[in-house]
Design a protein around this motif. Structure first.
Motif, PDB file in Angstrom:
ATOM      1  N   ARG A 166      -5.105  -0.425   1.368  1.00 17.82           N
ATOM      2  CA  ARG A 166      -4.609  -1.762   1.695  1.00 17.82           C
ATOM      3  C   ARG A 166      -5.347  -2.828   0.894  1.00 17.82           C
ATOM      4  O   ARG A 166      -4.749  -3.748   0.352  1.00 17.82           O
ATOM      5  CB  ARG A 166      -4.757  -2.041   3.193  1.00 17.82           C
TER       6      ARG A 166
ATOM      7  N   GLU B 114      -7.531   6.571   1.468  1.00 12.80           N
ATOM      8  CA  GLU B 114      -7.270   6.295   2.878  1.00 12.80           C
ATOM      9  C   GLU B 114      -6.788   4.868   3.123  1.00 12.80           C
ATOM     10  O   GLU B 114      -6.993   3.983   2.302  1.00 12.80           O
ATOM     11  CB  GLU B 114      -8.533   6.571   3.697  1.00 12.80           C
ATOM     12  N   GLY B 115      -6.186   4.664   4.281  1.00 12.10           N
ATOM     13  CA  GLY B 115      -5.515   3.440   4.689  1.00 12.10           C
ATOM     14  C   GLY B 115      -6.153   2.111   4.346  1.00 12.10           C
ATOM     15  O   GLY B 115      -5.575   1.307   3.619  1.00 12.10           O
TER      16      GLY B 115
ATOM     17  N   SER C 183       0.833  -1.198   0.000  1.00 16.63           N
ATOM     18  CA  SER C 183       0.000   0.000   0.000  1.00 16.63           C
ATOM     19  C   SER C 183       0.871   1.253   0.000  1.00 16.63           C
ATOM     20  O   SER C 183       0.511   2.264  -0.594  1.00 16.63           O
ATOM     21  CB  SER C 183      -0.972   0.001   1.185  1.00 16.63           C
TER      22      SER C 183
ATOM     23  N   ARG D 147       0.675   4.349  -2.739  1.00 17.77           N
ATOM     24  CA  ARG D 147       0.468   5.729  -2.288  1.00 17.77           C
ATOM     25  C   ARG D 147       1.386   6.712  -3.028  1.00 17.77           C
ATOM     26  O   ARG D 147       1.071   7.883  -3.159  1.00 17.77           O
ATOM     27  CB  ARG D 147       0.702   5.840  -0.781  1.00 17.77           C
TER      28      ARG D 147
END
Length: 87
Positions: free
Chosen positions: A25, A20-21, A7, A11
């Motif tokens: 992922r 977002e996270g 991830s 990014r």
């Protein structure tokens, strides 16, 4: 199938900068690295469109067959590093 992509690696691409996270992922879990020699086609006109590519290195030329003949091709565009291509 190639190595997985982290991830953190995704990014770095402008397309994913604001993702977002947890979603990033999940996207990374579906991504794989693919090495293509210069004479290899990723897809042909009429193939099923179910892939998405991001160029990490090199370039790719988008070509279209003229008159339905694979030998008579016309270059539409050239994509480079960090460009995205969906098919």
């Amino acid at each position: 199938m190639g190595r997985l992509i982290s991830s953190e690696a995704l990014r770095r691409f402008p397309l994913f900068a604001g993702v977002e996270g947890e979603l990033l992922r999940k996207l990374a879990m579906t991504a794989h690295r693919l090495h293509c020699p210069g004479d290899q086609y990723l897809f042909h006109e009429g193939d099923r469109a179910d892939k998405f590519y991001i160029l990490l290195r090199g370039s790719i030329e988008l070509r279209i067959a003229m008159g339905g003949k694979q030998l008579d091709q016309f270059g539409l565009s050239t994509l480079g590093i960090n460009d995205a291509l969906g098919w």
